[in-house]
Design an enzyme around this catalytic site. Structure first.
Site, short mmCIF file in Angstrom:
data_model
loop_
_atom_site.label_atom_id
_atom_site.label_comp_id
_atom_site.label_asym_id
_atom_site.label_seq_id
_atom_site.Cartn_x
_atom_site.Cartn_y
_atom_site.Cartn_z
N LYS A 116 44.69 199.96 51.64
CA LYS A 116 45.23 198.78 51.96
C LYS A 116 46.84 199.09 51.72
O LYS A 116 47.68 198.68 52.67
CB LYS A 116 44.86 197.64 51.29
CG LYS A 116 43.59 197.39 51.39
CD LYS A 116 43.56 195.83 51.33
CE LYS A 116 42.00 195.64 51.71
NZ LYS A 116 41.73 194.17 51.65
N LYS A 158 46.01 193.01 44.34
CA LYS A 158 45.08 193.21 45.18
C LYS A 158 44.51 194.88 44.87
O LYS A 158 45.60 195.72 44.98
CB LYS A 158 45.32 193.29 46.67
CG LYS A 158 45.68 191.58 46.80
CD LYS A 158 46.02 191.40 48.25
CE LYS A 158 44.94 191.58 49.44
NZ LYS A 158 45.52 191.13 50.66
N GLY A 165 36.65 190.85 49.41
CA GLY A 165 37.29 189.93 48.67
C GLY A 165 37.27 190.39 46.96
O GLY A 165 37.63 189.55 46.34
N LYS A 201 52.93 188.30 47.68
CA LYS A 201 53.19 186.87 47.24
C LYS A 201 51.77 186.18 47.74
O LYS A 201 50.93 186.26 48.61
CB LYS A 201 54.26 186.28 48.20
CG LYS A 201 54.37 184.89 48.26
CD LYS A 201 55.78 184.50 47.99
CE LYS A 201 56.02 182.78 47.72
NZ LYS A 201 55.69 182.77 46.22
N TYR A 202 51.34 185.25 46.88
CA TYR A 202 50.32 184.48 47.11
C TYR A 202 50.40 183.31 47.86
O TYR A 202 51.08 182.37 47.65
CB TYR A 202 49.59 184.09 45.63
CG TYR A 202 48.40 183.28 45.76
CD1 TYR A 202 47.20 183.93 46.18
CD2 TYR A 202 48.21 181.97 45.30
CE1 TYR A 202 45.92 183.16 46.10
CE2 TYR A 202 47.18 181.31 45.53
CZ TYR A 202 45.91 181.97 45.84
OH TYR A 202 44.86 181.23 45.78
N HIS A 235 36.73 184.33 49.26
CA HIS A 235 37.10 185.17 50.29
C HIS A 235 36.46 185.89 51.26
O HIS A 235 36.76 186.81 51.92
CB HIS A 235 38.13 186.38 49.44
CG HIS A 235 39.05 186.10 48.51
ND1 HIS A 235 39.98 184.90 48.88
CD2 HIS A 235 39.14 186.32 47.09
CE1 HIS A 235 40.67 184.86 47.57
NE2 HIS A 235 40.23 185.48 46.57
N LYS A 237 33.98 185.14 54.65
CA LYS A 237 33.78 184.37 55.84
C LYS A 237 32.18 183.46 56.10
O LYS A 237 31.36 184.29 55.76
CB LYS A 237 34.16 185.04 56.97
CG LYS A 237 35.52 185.52 57.06
CD LYS A 237 35.77 186.61 58.06
CE LYS A 237 37.12 187.53 57.96
NZ LYS A 237 37.10 188.47 58.63
N ASN A 289 40.41 195.83 60.08
CA ASN A 289 39.22 196.45 60.33
C ASN A 289 38.91 197.32 61.52
O ASN A 289 39.18 196.83 62.70
CB ASN A 289 38.25 195.12 60.18
CG ASN A 289 38.30 194.40 58.85
OD1 ASN A 289 38.52 195.14 57.76
ND2 ASN A 289 38.18 193.27 58.87
N ARG A 291 36.39 198.49 62.94
CA ARG A 291 35.27 198.57 63.35
C ARG A 291 34.72 197.40 64.11
O ARG A 291 35.57 196.43 64.12
CB ARG A 291 34.33 198.60 62.51
CG ARG A 291 34.75 197.30 61.11
CD ARG A 291 33.76 197.41 60.02
NE ARG A 291 34.25 196.51 58.95
CZ ARG A 291 34.29 195.25 59.12
NH1 ARG A 291 33.66 194.49 59.98
NH2 ARG A 291 34.77 194.60 57.88
P1 ADP Z 1 39.20 192.08 51.69
O1 ADP Z 1 39.40 193.49 52.50
O2 ADP Z 1 38.61 192.17 50.35
O3 ADP Z 1 38.61 190.98 52.51
P2 ADP Z 1 41.68 190.82 52.61
O4 ADP Z 1 43.17 191.31 52.35
O5 ADP Z 1 41.14 191.03 53.94
O6 ADP Z 1 40.65 191.31 51.56
O7 ADP Z 1 41.76 189.38 52.09
C1 ADP Z 1 40.54 188.27 52.09
C2 ADP Z 1 40.89 187.07 51.79
O8 ADP Z 1 41.75 186.91 50.66
C3 ADP Z 1 41.68 186.43 52.90
O9 ADP Z 1 41.12 186.10 54.07
C4 ADP Z 1 42.45 185.32 52.17
O10 ADP Z 1 41.48 184.19 52.13
C5 ADP Z 1 42.67 185.99 50.70
N1 ADP Z 1 44.12 186.42 50.59
C6 ADP Z 1 44.46 187.78 50.85
N2 ADP Z 1 45.70 188.14 50.60
C7 ADP Z 1 45.99 186.76 50.36
C8 ADP Z 1 47.67 186.39 49.92
N3 ADP Z 1 48.71 187.27 49.75
N4 ADP Z 1 47.85 185.14 49.69
C9 ADP Z 1 46.68 184.16 49.65
N5 ADP Z 1 45.37 184.45 49.92
C10 ADP Z 1 45.15 186.07 50.41
#
Ligand code: ADP
Length: 446
Positions: A116, A158, A165, A201-202, A235, A237, A289, A291
């Site tokens: 990432k 992260k 997730g 940032k969250y 996290h 879907k 992604n 794929r």
């Molecule tokens: P993964 O590869 O583990 O699925 P992602 O980066 O795609 O991780 O993030 C998965 C989910 O986590 C996102 O769809 C969202 O719900 C939450 N998320 C990720 N980054 C943030 C962020 N900066 N702020 C708030 N929520 C986040």
């Protein structure tokens, strides 16, 4: 075109790939673990090879066994599906080294987007807007404090190697940072064997909106619009729709243009999805992604394109044969992921399906390997079916979805069908008024 494709996956997606191949006159080879010997994709494929015992590590993740199966059966290409080895650059490289076509992007692009931190750097260079945060990996708690002060709390720590997730921790204030930092690192080490983390940032109440890309080997790139995947639990879907209930045609065209330009810049090929968080009218890249995705059928429903067929054509060296202006969007589609889980506690419920009746009728598609007597092994992901419904408008799609969920019978194992029935009756969901936190709040209330 290929003569024979090996499908390196199981369950509904293996069947999905088999179906596209069959329609194109391509022979299929199923590979399976001992637990899946009776599975539908194994029964329908032209040939089947057992590649190991039930644990995925020894079968669906066993690179050597899969490549041997391809060599023995004379397959000229491998489709990895999603999950398992689909985003494993070493596997893609091994496949190519054996003179077999990997149906997907180049190993270099898989590697770039698989980490990432490198993905985010590549995204910035390609001109994609990203979530504000650390420029790269964060290597010490002191550095984490500096980044957090600059970005402003709350922040999200992260895992660089993250996925599914996992390895994500929020720090709402400085006092929470040290603990979030060390738990995220420990979790990342345990889940991915790599403790490296980065920070963002969250965002408070964003939606998850992703753009589907198709790119051929001749420099043609198109986007197939967005999917809104904001209904998430942990996290992950749960339900996806296309188009997003909150984007205008102009916003779609604008973010689509940004995404295709970025893909042209990095020279991407085959299918891919660029995931964004969307808040207050702004898009922020979170990951790509490399794929086919679980939720690809909602895009198929609104564009009329068969994404697996397109992947096969691209991998075989064909040109897309259409440009952006030829892509049009029609109606509305929603996908429900149906898992073999207790619909309230989400405890996995493997077992034997004794009764199975999928819904049908106009605009209804069920992607599933289930049948009466099918086994749901405890070793793999608990998703057992996807219900995809298409209608001329979102309202008509919802009526059709409600009707279809009412017809769906899966007996013998618990399923999340009852959860979807509740969702489609919910006023917020019916109004399209939800963000990535909505489902967790909804579940907490019950
Ligand atoms: P993964 O590869 O583990 O699925 P992602 O980066 O795609 O991780 O993030 C998965 C989910 O986590 C996102 O769809 C969202 O719900 C939450 N998320 C990720 N980054 C943030 C962020 N900066 N702020 C708030 N929520 C986040």
């Amino acid at each position: 075109m290929f003569e024979k494709v090996l499908i390196a996956n199981r369950g509904e997606i293996a069947l999905r790939i088999h179906r596209a191949c069959r329609e194109m006159g391509i022979k299929t080879v199923a590979v399976h673990s001992t637990a899946d010997a009776e599975a539908m994709h194994v029964r329908l494929a032209d040939e089947a090879v057992c590649i190991g015992p039930a644990p995925a590590r020894e079968s669906y993740l066993n690179k050597a066994a899969i490549i041997s199966a391809a060599t023995i059966t004379g397959a000229d290409a491998i489709h990895p599906g999603y999950g398992f080895l689909s985003e494993n650059a070493d596997f893609a490289e091994m496949v190519e080294d054996h003179g077999i076509v990997f149906i997907g992007p180049t190993p270099a692009h898989i590697r770039m987007m698989g980490d990432k931190v490198t993905a985010k750097k590549a995204a910035i260079e390609a001109g994609l807007p990203v979530v504000p945060g650390s420029p790269g990996a964060v290597n010490s708690l002191e550095e984490a404090e500096e980044v957090a002060e600059k970005a402003g709390y709350p922040v999200l720590i992260k895992a660089s190697a993250g996925g599914g997730g996992r390895g994500m921790k929020v720090a709402r204030s400085r006092s929470e940072l040290a603990e979030a930092w060390s738990t995220a690192r420990t979790e990342a080490q345990n889940a991915f064997g790599n403790p490296e983390v980065y920070m963002e940032k969250y965002l408070g109440n964003p939606r998850h909106i992703e753009i589907q890309i198709l790119a051929d080997n001749h420099g043609n790139v198109v986007h197939l619009g967005e999917r809104d995947c904001s209904l998430q639990r942990r996290h992950q879907k749960v339900l996806e729709e296309a188009p997003s209930p909150i984007l205008t045609a102009e916003q779609r065209a604008a973010i689509g243009e940004v995404a295709t330009t970025a893909m042209r810049r990095i020279g991407y090929r085959n299918a891919g999805t660029i995931e964004f968080l969307y808040e207050n009218g702004e898009f922020f890249f979170i990951e790509m992604n490399t794929r086919l995705q679980v939720e690809h059928p909602v895009t198929e429903a609104v564009t009329g394109l068969d994404l697996v067929r397109e992947q096969l054509r691209i991998a075989a060296g064909q040109e897309l044969g259409y440009s952006q202006k030829d892509i049009s969007f029609s109606g509305h589609a929603i996908e429900c992921r149906i898992n073999a889980e207790d619909p309230e506690t989400f405890r996995p419920c493997p077992g034997t399906v004794v009764d199975y009746h999928p819904p049908g009728g106009l605009g209804v598609r069920v992607d599933s390997g289930l049948f009466a007597g099918a086994k749901v092994p405890p070793h793999y992901d608990s998703m057992i079916a996807k219900l995809i419904v298409h209608g001329p408008s979102r309202a008509e799609c919802l009526n059709r979805l409600r009707r279809s969920l009412g017809e769906f019978v899966v007996g013998g194992v618990d399923s999340t069908i009852p959860l979807h029935k509740l969702l489609v009756e919910n006023p917020d969901f019916m109004a399209g008024d939800y963000d990535i936190r909505w489902l967790e709040k909804f579940l907490a209330k019950d």
